[in-house]
Design an enzyme around this catalytic site. Structure first.
Site, short mmCIF file in Angstrom:
data_model
loop_
_atom_site.label_atom_id
_atom_site.label_comp_id
_atom_site.label_asym_id
_atom_site.label_seq_id
_atom_site.Cartn_x
_atom_site.Cartn_y
_atom_site.Cartn_z
N ASP A 162 -12.38 -4.41 -0.02
CA ASP A 162 -10.96 -4.29 0.36
C ASP A 162 -10.38 -3.05 -0.32
O ASP A 162 -10.37 -2.95 -1.56
CB ASP A 162 -10.24 -5.57 -0.10
CG ASP A 162 -8.77 -5.57 0.26
OD1 ASP A 162 -8.29 -4.60 0.87
OD2 ASP A 162 -8.09 -6.54 -0.09
N ASP A 183 -8.60 -2.66 6.60
CA ASP A 183 -9.21 -2.15 5.35
C ASP A 183 -10.05 -3.20 4.62
O ASP A 183 -10.26 -3.11 3.43
CB ASP A 183 -8.11 -1.64 4.41
CG ASP A 183 -7.34 -2.74 3.74
OD1 ASP A 183 -7.23 -3.84 4.33
OD2 ASP A 183 -6.85 -2.52 2.62
N GLU A 184 -10.55 -4.17 5.35
CA GLU A 184 -11.19 -5.30 4.70
C GLU A 184 -12.37 -5.81 5.53
O GLU A 184 -12.25 -5.95 6.74
CB GLU A 184 -10.14 -6.42 4.68
CG GLU A 184 -10.09 -7.26 3.47
CD GLU A 184 -9.07 -8.37 3.71
OE1 GLU A 184 -9.39 -9.52 3.43
OE2 GLU A 184 -7.96 -8.07 4.19
P1 TTP Z 1 -3.55 -5.13 2.26
O1 TTP Z 1 -5.03 -5.04 2.05
O2 TTP Z 1 -2.92 -6.48 2.28
O3 TTP Z 1 -2.79 -4.30 1.13
P2 TTP Z 1 -3.14 -2.90 0.47
O4 TTP Z 1 -4.47 -2.37 0.87
O5 TTP Z 1 -2.00 -1.96 0.72
O6 TTP Z 1 -3.11 -3.24 -1.08
P3 TTP Z 1 -4.16 -4.08 -1.94
O7 TTP Z 1 -5.27 -4.52 -1.03
O8 TTP Z 1 -4.64 -3.13 -3.00
O9 TTP Z 1 -3.36 -5.21 -2.50
O10 TTP Z 1 -3.18 -4.42 3.61
C1 TTP Z 1 -3.87 -3.27 4.10
C2 TTP Z 1 -2.90 -2.35 4.79
O11 TTP Z 1 -2.28 -3.04 5.87
C3 TTP Z 1 -1.78 -1.88 3.89
O12 TTP Z 1 -2.14 -0.70 3.17
C4 TTP Z 1 -0.66 -1.65 4.85
C5 TTP Z 1 -0.91 -2.62 5.98
N1 TTP Z 1 0.01 -3.79 5.87
C6 TTP Z 1 1.14 -3.81 6.68
O13 TTP Z 1 1.38 -2.90 7.48
N2 TTP Z 1 2.01 -4.87 6.56
C7 TTP Z 1 1.80 -5.90 5.67
O14 TTP Z 1 2.62 -6.83 5.57
C8 TTP Z 1 0.62 -5.86 4.85
C9 TTP Z 1 0.35 -6.97 3.86
C10 TTP Z 1 -0.23 -4.77 4.99
CA CA Z 2 -6.32 -3.67 0.81
#
Ligand code: TTP
Ligand code: CA
Length: 404
Positions: free
Chosen positions: A17, A112-113
């Site tokens: 992730d 991203d996961e």
């Molecule tokens: P996440 O993996 O939830 O968050 P992140 O990568 O920004 O942070 P981390 O994993 O380090 O906690 O989400 C991936 C991407 O998806 C994030 O960069 C932006 C997008 N996203 C949205 O557009 N809306 C949202 O509500 C969430 C949670 C994420």
């Molecule tokens: Ca992430």
């Protein structure tokens, strides 16, 4: 319990992730932003919400889905940037290409996961830990992005492992350490427990995963139904879900070209609400949430525009319909007439299924939107999609285009 007798060799599931994904891509593109609070989501004077923010901004309490204006109050010196979706999609593609070098058993969860099951790759690439470290190093070196990696013997624990040491995390949870590691964690770490279910578990006196581990089998299922069985198993480190290769659907859309051009704003809004109900029904059927709502319009001179808004993840007809009609209101002022309108829902992520509606029969402060949606889904399933709709979708039939 069987799972706890497994040896470390069976820890073949890797969860990867990216850290603060959109914000990290922005910091990579513009190095002067590195080390600074960066909020991605748009202009803080707009009504949008935060898509994500850099860890520097998280220190001030900024987080995903928070209104941008609130983010600015919390962190006035943050740099606010619009969502450059194509840039992130390109980075995402590159990251997944690196992972795919190590196994075809890759399940993409979101932009991203992903989960990898590397059990059959070990003769070629060595240990799961070695593979995890290599992926992490390559993503950093080749793409200049940080990724957190978790490894364990099932999906739940692999994902937990990647979250626990974020950002830049790397953790292996072995079978013989899982129970002790889970014990002190808040119940919100269990898959499927969000705010609402967390509160209900609290009400039953279950604050930590250990509290659930100590329950006799069946107790929680008696209290809250089938979800109770799932939580009890997860609490004991049991999760039989296999890694299922494939890519999750990225978006869902619906559009229509009118038989005669129209500028009737009320009709257009009704239509968007109607599309929202239809698409949200599909999301709910597939256990998905959306967090990007896009409205596309084409004028009678064939020029087209599309406008998107990021929202907190959800799949309720009301929420998506309101967002879509709001976008239309901002983008279209009644001239020139339109020949086409479309709605698409992007950034589809697994919905925390157990959050939808109340699990608890005697907890009724009146039906919420999710409950209404579920009841309507049930009626449509039995009697057909036309028999029921919200009042805000009712005029569309008057002007039904031939292709609807
Ligand atoms: P996440 O993996 O939830 O968050 P992140 O990568 O920004 O942070 P981390 O994993 O380090 O906690 O989400 C991936 C991407 O998806 C994030 O960069 C932006 C997008 N996203 C949205 O557009 N809306 C949202 O509500 C969430 C949670 C994420
Ligand atoms: Ca992430």
């Amino acid at each position: 319990m069987d799972n706890c007798n497994l040896t470390a060799e069976t820890c073949s599931i890797i969860h990867c992730d990216l850290d603060a994904f959109y914000a990290s891509v922005e910091q990579r593109e513009n190095p002067s932003l590195q080390g600074k609070p960066v909020v991605v989501g748009g202009d803080p004077r707009s009504r949008g919400v935060v898509a994500t923010c850099s860890y520097e901004a998280r220190r001030y309490g900024v987080k995903s889905a928070m209104p941008l204006a609130q983010a600015q109050r919390l962190c006035p010196h943050a740099v606010f940037l619009p969502v450059a979706r194509q840039r992130y999609q390109e980075a995402s593609r590159q990251v997944f290409a690196i992972m795919a070098d190590y196994t075809p058993m890759m399940e993409i969860l979101s932009i991203d996961e992903a989960f990898l099951d590397v059990a059959s790759s070990l003769s070629l690439f060595g240990t799961p830990e070695g593979i995890g470290r290599t992926i992490k190093k390559r993503v950093e070196k080749e793409l200049n992005l940080k990724i957190s990696v978790g490894i364990s013997y099932n999906k739940f624990l692999a994902k937990l492992a990647s979250q626990l040491d974020k950002p830049d995390g790397f953790r292996v949870i072995k079978a013989d350490e899982a129970l002790a590691l889970l014990r002190p964690l808040p119940v919100q770490h269990l898959w499927g427990v969000g705010e609402k279910t967390g509160r209900e578990l609290d009400r039953l006196g279950l604050y930590h995963i250990g509290d659930i581990q100590d329950l006799p089998e069946g107790w929680l299922a008696d209290k809250i139904g089938s979800a109770g069985k799932l939580f009890w198993e997860l609490a004991r480190g049991i999760d039989p879900r296999p890694v299922t290769p494939g890519r999750q659907r990225k978006s869902l859309g619906r559009e229509v070209t009118f038989a005669a051009d129209t500028a009737d704003i009320n009709y257009l809004k009704d239509l968007l609400n109607r599309f929202a109900a239809e698409l949200c029904g599909k999301l709910r059927q597939n256990g998905l949430d959306t967090s990007t709502v896009t409205v596309k319009i084409k004028y009678n001179n064939f020029a087209a525009i599309s406008r998107s808004r990021t929202i907190s993840p959800g799949n309720s007809d009301m929420l998506i319909g309101e967002t879509a009609t709001d976008i239309l209101q901002d983008a279209y002022h009644g001239y020139p007439p339109l020949r086409l309108i479309g709605l698409s829902l992007g950034r589809l992520t697994p919905a925390p299924a157990l959050e939808q509606g109340s699990l608890f029969a005697n907890d009724s402060a009146g039906p919420d939107d999710n409950e209404i949606d579920r009841v309507m889904d049930g009626i449509r399933q039995r009697f057909g999609s036309e028999v029921i709709g919200r009042a805000n979708t009712l005029t569309w039939k008057k002007h039904r285009p031939p292709n609807l």
